[in-house]
Design a protein around this motif. Structure first.
Motif, PDB file in Angstrom:
ATOM      1  N   GLY A 347       0.812  -1.215   0.000  1.00  0.00           N
ATOM      2  CA  GLY A 347       0.000   0.000   0.000  1.00  0.00           C
ATOM      3  C   GLY A 347       0.841   1.257   0.000  1.00  0.00           C
ATOM      4  O   GLY A 347       0.405   2.312  -0.460  1.00  0.00           O
ATOM      5  N   SER A 348       2.064   1.161   0.514  1.00  0.00           N
ATOM      6  CA  SER A 348       2.891   2.374   0.588  1.00  0.00           C
ATOM      7  C   SER A 348       3.837   2.516  -0.601  1.00  0.00           C
ATOM      8  O   SER A 348       4.503   3.538  -0.751  1.00  0.00           O
ATOM      9  CB  SER A 348       3.696   2.362   1.888  1.00  0.00           C
ATOM     10  N   CYS A 349       3.909   1.501  -1.448  1.00  0.00           N
ATOM     11  CA  CYS A 349       4.883   1.540  -2.555  1.00  0.00           C
ATOM     12  C   CYS A 349       4.320   2.329  -3.748  1.00  0.00           C
ATOM     13  O   CYS A 349       3.268   1.978  -4.280  1.00  0.00           O
ATOM     14  CB  CYS A 349       5.241   0.119  -2.981  1.00  0.00           C
ATOM     15  N   PRO A 350       5.005   3.388  -4.157  1.00  0.00           N
ATOM     16  CA  PRO A 350       4.470   4.220  -5.245  1.00  0.00           C
ATOM     17  C   PRO A 350       4.391   3.468  -6.582  1.00  0.00           C
ATOM     18  O   PRO A 350       3.710   3.899  -7.501  1.00  0.00           O
ATOM     19  CB  PRO A 350       5.467   5.384  -5.329  1.00  0.00           C
ATOM     20  N   THR A 351       5.091   2.347  -6.682  1.00  0.00           N
ATOM     21  CA  THR A 351       5.071   1.610  -7.963  1.00  0.00           C
ATOM     22  C   THR A 351       3.912   0.626  -8.053  1.00  0.00           C
ATOM     23  O   THR A 351       3.730  -0.024  -9.078  1.00  0.00           O
ATOM     24  CB  THR A 351       6.393   0.833  -8.150  1.00  0.00           C
ATOM     25  N   ALA A 352       3.113   0.518  -6.943  1.00  0.00           N
ATOM     26  CA  ALA A 352       1.984  -0.426  -6.970  1.00  0.00           C
ATOM     27  C   ALA A 352       0.770   0.261  -7.570  1.00  0.00           C
ATOM     28  O   ALA A 352      -0.158   0.640  -6.871  1.00  0.00           O
ATOM     29  CB  ALA A 352       1.691  -0.909  -5.558  1.00  0.00           C
ATOM     30  N   THR A 353       0.776   0.471  -8.875  1.00  0.00           N
ATOM     31  CA  THR A 353      -0.349   1.172  -9.494  1.00  0.00           C
ATOM     32  C   THR A 353      -1.043   0.308 -10.549  1.00  0.00           C
ATOM     33  O   THR A 353      -0.386  -0.262 -11.413  1.00  0.00           O
ATOM     34  CB  THR A 353       0.111   2.533 -10.083  1.00  0.00           C
ATOM     35  N   PRO A 354      -2.371   0.215 -10.442  1.00  0.00           N
ATOM     36  CA  PRO A 354      -3.108  -0.663 -11.373  1.00  0.00           C
ATOM     37  C   PRO A 354      -3.249  -0.054 -12.764  1.00  0.00           C
ATOM     38  O   PRO A 354      -3.759  -0.703 -13.680  1.00  0.00           O
ATOM     39  CB  PRO A 354      -4.467  -0.790 -10.698  1.00  0.00           C
ATOM     40  N   PHE A 355      -2.806   1.209 -12.961  1.00  0.00           N
ATOM     41  CA  PHE A 355      -2.965   1.854 -14.274  1.00  0.00           C
ATOM     42  C   PHE A 355      -1.986   1.313 -15.313  1.00  0.00           C
ATOM     43  O   PHE A 355      -2.130   1.579 -16.485  1.00  0.00           O
ATOM     44  CB  PHE A 355      -2.767   3.364 -14.143  1.00  0.00           C
ATOM     45  N   ARG A 356      -0.978   0.598 -14.873  1.00  0.00           N
ATOM     46  CA  ARG A 356       0.050   0.125 -15.813  1.00  0.00           C
ATOM     47  C   ARG A 356      -0.595  -0.688 -16.928  1.00  0.00           C
ATOM     48  O   ARG A 356      -1.362  -1.604 -16.687  1.00  0.00           O
ATOM     49  CB  ARG A 356       1.037  -0.790 -15.099  1.00  0.00           C
ATOM     50  N   ARG A 357      -0.234  -0.348 -18.163  1.00  0.00           N
ATOM     51  CA  ARG A 357      -0.775  -1.094 -19.289  1.00  0.00           C
ATOM     52  C   ARG A 357       0.277  -1.977 -19.925  1.00  0.00           C
ATOM     53  O   ARG A 357       0.062  -3.133 -20.227  1.00  0.00           O
ATOM     54  CB  ARG A 357      -1.270  -0.128 -20.367  1.00  0.00           C
ATOM     55  N   HIS A 358       1.449  -1.358 -20.106  1.00  0.00           N
ATOM     56  CA  HIS A 358       2.461  -2.045 -20.931  1.00  0.00           C
ATOM     57  C   HIS A 358       3.324  -2.998 -20.130  1.00  0.00           C
ATOM     58  O   HIS A 358       3.853  -3.952 -20.664  1.00  0.00           O
ATOM     59  CB  HIS A 358       3.328  -1.001 -21.643  1.00  0.00           C
ATOM     60  N   THR A 359       3.470  -2.707 -18.818  1.00  0.00           N
ATOM     61  CA  THR A 359       4.288  -3.629 -18.012  1.00  0.00           C
ATOM     62  C   THR A 359       3.371  -4.366 -17.052  1.00  0.00           C
ATOM     63  O   THR A 359       2.281  -3.886 -16.728  1.00  0.00           O
ATOM     64  CB  THR A 359       5.324  -2.855 -17.176  1.00  0.00           C
ATOM     65  N   ALA A 360       3.825  -5.518 -16.610  1.00  0.00           N
ATOM     66  CA  ALA A 360       3.037  -6.297 -15.657  1.00  0.00           C
ATOM     67  C   ALA A 360       2.944  -5.507 -14.359  1.00  0.00           C
ATOM     68  O   ALA A 360       3.836  -4.720 -14.051  1.00  0.00           O
ATOM     69  CB  ALA A 360       3.727  -7.627 -15.407  1.00  0.00           C
ATOM     70  N   LEU A 361       1.814  -5.702 -13.635  1.00  0.00           N
ATOM     71  CA  LEU A 361       1.664  -4.993 -12.360  1.00  0.00           C
ATOM     72  C   LEU A 361       2.531  -5.698 -11.319  1.00  0.00           C
ATOM     73  O   LEU A 361       2.113  -6.637 -10.656  1.00  0.00           O
ATOM     74  CB  LEU A 361       0.183  -4.972 -11.951  1.00  0.00           C
ATOM     75  N   SER A 362       3.789  -5.275 -11.235  1.00  0.00           N
ATOM     76  CA  SER A 362       4.705  -5.877 -10.276  1.00  0.00           C
ATOM     77  C   SER A 362       5.357  -4.758  -9.478  1.00  0.00           C
ATOM     78  O   SER A 362       6.318  -4.133  -9.926  1.00  0.00           O
ATOM     79  CB  SER A 362       5.760  -6.694 -11.029  1.00  0.00           C
ATOM     80  N   PRO A 363       4.810  -4.466  -8.262  1.00  0.00           N
ATOM     81  CA  PRO A 363       5.364  -3.348  -7.485  1.00  0.00           C
ATOM     82  C   PRO A 363       6.727  -3.681  -6.893  1.00  0.00           C
ATOM     83  O   PRO A 363       7.154  -4.843  -6.946  1.00  0.00           O
ATOM     84  CB  PRO A 363       4.340  -3.157  -6.378  1.00  0.00           C
ATOM     85  N   GLY A 364       7.373  -2.675  -6.326  1.00  0.00           N
ATOM     86  CA  GLY A 364       8.686  -2.871  -5.714  1.00  0.00           C
ATOM     87  C   GLY A 364       8.627  -3.898  -4.598  1.00  0.00           C
ATOM     88  O   GLY A 364       9.574  -4.634  -4.355  1.00  0.00           O
ATOM     89  N   ILE A 365       7.490  -3.917  -3.914  1.00  0.00           N
ATOM     90  CA  ILE A 365       7.338  -4.897  -2.821  1.00  0.00           C
ATOM     91  C   ILE A 365       5.915  -5.443  -2.880  1.00  0.00           C
ATOM     92  O   ILE A 365       4.976  -4.694  -3.148  1.00  0.00           O
ATOM     93  CB  ILE A 365       7.665  -4.251  -1.456  1.00  0.00           C
ATOM     94  N   ASP A 366       5.784  -6.734  -2.678  1.00  0.00           N
ATOM     95  CA  ASP A 366       4.471  -7.353  -2.876  1.00  0.00           C
ATOM     96  C   ASP A 366       4.277  -8.513  -1.905  1.00  0.00           C
ATOM     97  O   ASP A 366       5.251  -9.093  -1.423  1.00  0.00           O
ATOM     98  CB  ASP A 366       4.366  -7.880  -4.315  1.00  0.00           C
ATOM     99  N   SER A 367       3.007  -8.853  -1.658  1.00  0.00           N
ATOM    100  CA  SER A 367       2.718  -9.987  -0.774  1.00  0.00           C
ATOM    101  C   SER A 367       2.317 -11.180  -1.622  1.00  0.00           C
ATOM    102  O   SER A 367       1.265 -11.136  -2.273  1.00  0.00           O
ATOM    103  CB  SER A 367       1.552  -9.659   0.152  1.00  0.00           C
ATOM    104  N   PRO A 368       3.087 -12.261  -1.596  1.00  0.00           N
ATOM    105  CA  PRO A 368       2.728 -13.426  -2.413  1.00  0.00           C
ATOM    106  C   PRO A 368       1.340 -13.963  -2.067  1.00  0.00           C
ATOM    107  O   PRO A 368       0.676 -14.535  -2.915  1.00  0.00           O
ATOM    108  CB  PRO A 368       3.811 -14.451  -2.070  1.00  0.00           C
ATOM    109  N   ASP A 369       0.886 -13.764  -0.833  1.00  0.00           N
ATOM    110  CA  ASP A 369      -0.456 -14.243  -0.446  1.00  0.00           C
ATOM    111  C   ASP A 369      -1.555 -13.586  -1.273  1.00  0.00           C
ATOM    112  O   ASP A 369      -2.562 -14.199  -1.589  1.00  0.00           O
ATOM    113  CB  ASP A 369      -0.720 -13.905   1.036  1.00  0.00           C
ATOM    114  N   LEU A 370      -1.373 -12.311  -1.567  1.00  0.00           N
ATOM    115  CA  LEU A 370      -2.331 -11.594  -2.418  1.00  0.00           C
ATOM    116  C   LEU A 370      -1.547 -10.486  -3.118  1.00  0.00           C
ATOM    117  O   LEU A 370      -1.382  -9.385  -2.590  1.00  0.00           O
ATOM    118  CB  LEU A 370      -3.465 -10.999  -1.563  1.00  0.00           C
ATOM    119  N   THR A 371      -1.087 -10.809  -4.336  1.00  0.00           N
ATOM    120  CA  THR A 371      -0.251  -9.834  -5.046  1.00  0.00           C
ATOM    121  C   THR A 371      -1.113  -8.697  -5.576  1.00  0.00           C
ATOM    122  O   THR A 371      -2.338  -8.832  -5.710  1.00  0.00           O
ATOM    123  CB  THR A 371       0.464 -10.499  -6.231  1.00  0.00           C
ATOM    124  N   ALA A 372      -0.472  -7.593  -5.906  1.00  0.00           N
ATOM    125  CA  ALA A 372      -1.205  -6.446  -6.453  1.00  0.00           C
ATOM    126  C   ALA A 372      -1.867  -6.835  -7.778  1.00  0.00           C
ATOM    127  O   ALA A 372      -2.977  -6.393  -8.093  1.00  0.00           O
ATOM    128  CB  ALA A 372      -0.247  -5.272  -6.642  1.00  0.00           C
TER     129      ALA A 372
END
Ligand code: HEM
Ligand code: SF4
Ligand code: SF4
Length: 690
Positions: A347-372
């Motif tokens: 939630g705090s990572c600025p790269t976790a944005t669902p608007f990404r079209r061309h790249t996969a939604l893979s934020p700097g930090i993610d939870s494998p239990d429920l990825t972004a």
């Protein structure tokens, strides 16, 4: 089994929390600051304790007199300080017990949180003796009882070779040095360990709440001061070791197990205490928390901004020098031993944005239990069935049971629910995404009640991000009136989640109220009655259990007899005279005429009253080489009145004859205390009544 217990406990705890929410408001609910309130009460104890120490005299006679002086002659300050000292100590136990209970009931002790739980247990072993030594120092009738019972407990441990309890049976044995030792333990030793223990206890928590809000501090201090004035703490009479106090006002917060010593042996009491502590230490693994993975860093998307490290409530992220050669200075590194998989870092990572079209939604930090990426997929699936122009999407954290009522209505075409780990896991850009892409008309974020997030800061950080006070901020283009936050539950509108959803759908003013509390003109009618009642009830419980219910050391009509002596049994064989020849063989400095064995035989003791044997024991010699005296210590109760007493001792093992005996008619009035001693000079027993 434990889960059932947790559920049942929550069933009782939740209503209390809701009632307090109404009066104090969620952000000031004392149940959200139990650990911090315990620390605060210890502060009151420290300050008042310093005042008491200035006047306290560390001597047998001076201790009682100086406390009496403070209580009566200086009642306006010393008396109040004494009462505050006692009542704040008692209050700390109440908040401490509630703190432990709450962490357990809401499952905040398992997984990587075990550390705080396990380091909490030794704190109990510091806090309770701190209170016990305090009562000991006052040296009134209660202090005497506390000293005697504590010494009996300690005597059971293989620490001292002589009986410690014997020091508290007659006034001529007790020395002033003992009070100096107590003052050291109570004022310096235990408090120092406690401070270190609390530091360790919160070491692995990011930004622990050490201080409660000022309003709560002021309220608690006022409540304790009023209690001190209305019901001052008093001593319970000067010590007279020849009589047993008819009844004692026990402080049940600290002395809860002491009455057990009337019925149990010290071994059983130690068994209960150590057993409970060990069990408590094992609770985080009953059952172990399994299946949780840990947050993962994707260096390709991490720019080293450190927001995740700032926001992680468990201090699981550190910023380390860059390892992949990219032009950033640092990178985030997660410690799997600390991560609780709450997702707040996503939630705090600025790269976790669902608007990404061309790249996969893979934020700097993610939870494998429920990825972004999975979250976006679930969101898109959930909104598919929404219809009409009052469509609401509800993001709800898994621990929020209130969403079940919404879930139980799957046909509802206007509401869709997406489960997330914690409300703090949702990056604000997801809300922007929902509203700007017209996936729904409103967004509800439902989480744990304010100030008491399951993952500590999830609700707080999200509120601040949406209010644009914390990074990453919600973009300005988003209309906040289309968002409702479920944990900012005010006392009026949004009793539960369905109400919040309806409020958002039907009435914008209600949403504003749901988010920001009642409008300024409207007062909370519950505030004064609930807070006043809470403080009065708290003070009443503190005051009541600090002396009531009263405890009777010996039952009505009975008298007490203490057997207390030590005597060295005979040597295992007679001393033998060495022959001149044997002496000649020894070096000159070791030539002793007698050869005596060190080891001694046990002694056998029998004590009876009116023909009934009350004590019969074979006592082994003390010391590593079995060369010390044998100790006898036992407290007995007998019917008051005329008693025909007999004590006999055999100093050569188990022989039925007695080498020493005393038989005497004694008039023991009810409540009298008689000590049976062995006079080493006269080599005879004494029944000591005065
Ligand atoms: C002198 C006694 C104690 C004091 C002053 C104290 C104080 C605190 C404080 C200030 C926190 C941080 C709360 C926060 O910021 O959220 C905390 C956390 C915690 N305490 Fe204690 N505590 C005490 C005893 C105990 C005991 C006896 C236990 C359990 C056996 C315990 C279990 C916990 C747990 C599990 C947490 C972590 C909560 C979390 O991770 O959210 N504490 N304590
Ligand atoms: S918030 Fe994201 S980008 Fe910033 S340091 Fe953490 S993982 Fe890297
Ligand atoms: S998942 Fe939670 S505990 Fe783990 S690193 Fe992220 S914020 Fe910290």
């Amino acid at each position: 089994m434990l889960q059932l217990l947790q559920k049942a406990g929550r069933w009782l705890f939740d209503p209390l929390r809701r009632v307090l929410d109404r009066g104090f408001g969620q952000q000031l609910n004392p149940l959200n600051f139990l650990g911090a309130l315990s620390i605060y009460f210890f502060w009151i104890v420290t300050v008042s304790g310093i005042w008491l120490f200035i006047f306290f005299k560390t001597s047998v006679v001076g201790a009682y007199e100086s406390v009496e002086y403070l209580t009566h002659d200086q009642w306006y300050l010393g008396g109040v300080m004494r009462s505050l000292h006692r009542y704040a100590s008692d209050a700390a136990i109440i908040t401490l017990v509630l703190h432990v209970l709450k962490e357990f009931l809401y499952d905040r002790h398992r997984g990587n949180r075990w550390f705080s739980w396990v380091t909490g247990v030794p704190l109990l072993w510091l806090v309770i003796p701190l209170g016990i030594t305090g009562y000991w120092m006052v040296w009134d009738q209660l202090g005497w009882y506390v000293a005697l019972t504590s010494a009996e407990l300690l005597d059971w441990l293989p620490i001292f070779s002589d009986s410690m309890a014997r020091n508290f049976l007659s006034a001529d044995v007790l020395s002033d040095r003992f009070f100096t030792l107590m003052a050291f333990v109570h004022l310096i030793g235990l408090p120092l360990f406690l401070v270190f223990g609390i530091w360790l206890h919160v070491l692995r928590i990011n930004g622990p709440r050490i201080n409660p809000p000022r309003v709560l501090m002021a309220g608690s201090l006022i409540a304790m001061t009023v209690l001190s004035l209305v019901y001052p703490a008093l001593s319970q009479g000067d010590v007279d070791m020849t009589t047993v106090p008819s009844s004692l006002g026990l402080d049940w917060y600290y002395l809860l197990v002491y009455p057990l010593m009337k019925y149990w042996s010290p071994g059983w009491v130690w068994g209960l205490l150590t057993g409970t502590s060990l069990l408590l230490c094992m609770v985080p693994w009953m059952p172990p928390m399994k299946g949780k993975s840990c947050a993962e860093v994707d260096l390709d998307n991490c720019n080293g901004c450190a927001r995740c490290a700032d926001d992680c409530p468990f201090g699981a992220i550190t910023m380390e020098p860059r390892s992949d050669g990219k032009a950033y200075e640092t990178e985030a590194v997660v410690d799997p031993g600390l991560c609780m998989t709450c997702g707040i870092c996503t939630g705090s990572c600025p790269t976790a944005t669902p608007f990404r079209r061309h790249t996969a939604l893979s934020p700097g930090i993610d939870s494998p239990d429920l990825t972004a990426a999975l979250l976006r997929k679930k969101l898109l699936e959930a909104v598919e069935h929404l219809e009409g122009n009052h469509r609401i999407i509800v993001f709800t954290c898994r621990d929020n049971a209130r969403s079940s009522r919404l879930k139980s209505n799957p046909k509802n075409s206007q509401t869709a629910i997406v489960d997330i780990i914690c409300a703090g896991q949702l990056p604000p850009s997801f809300i922007d995404f929902v509203l700007s892409r017209d996936l729904a008309d409103g967004v509800v974020l439902a989480g744990c009640p304010g100030g008491d997030c399951q993952y500590r800061f999830g609700a707080e950080w999200t509120s601040e991000r949406i209010a644009r006070q914390r990074d990453p901020q919600l973009r300005k283009r988003v209309d906040n009136s289309r968002i409702a936050l479920g944990w900012q539950e005010p006392w009026s509108v949004c009793g539960d989640l369905p109400k919040i959803v309806t409020a958002l759908r039907e009435s914008l003013p209600a949403v504003a109220e749901a988010m920001h509390g009642p409008p300024p003109g409207r007062k909370n009618p519950w505030k004064i009655p609930v807070t006043a009642f809470a403080y009065i009830a708290f003070a009443a419980i503190v005051g009541y259990l600090s002396v009531w219910p009263r405890f009777q050391l010996v039952d009505e009509g009975k008298a007490m007899i203490s057997l207390s002596f030590s005597h060295a049994g005979q040597r295992i064989r007679e001393c033998r005279k060495l022959t001149q020849e044997e002496l000649n063989k020894l070096p000159p400095n070791m030539r002793k005429p007698d050869d005596c064995p060190r080891e001694r035989l046990p002694i056998r003791v029998v004590f009876s009253a009116n023909g009934e044997t009350l004590y019969e024991a074979i006592r082994m010699p003390t010391g590593l080489w079995k060369d010390g005296s044998s100790n006898v210590y036992r407290r007995l109760t007998v019917e008051g009145g005329n008693q025909h007493l007999f004590i006999g001792m055999n100093e050569s093992g188990e022989s039925p004859d007695f080498d020493f005996a005393l038989e005497q008619e004694v008039d023991l009035a009810p409540g009298k205390h008689l000590v049976v001693e062995f006079d080493d000079i006269q080599q005879s027993f004494v029944f000591k009544e005065e």
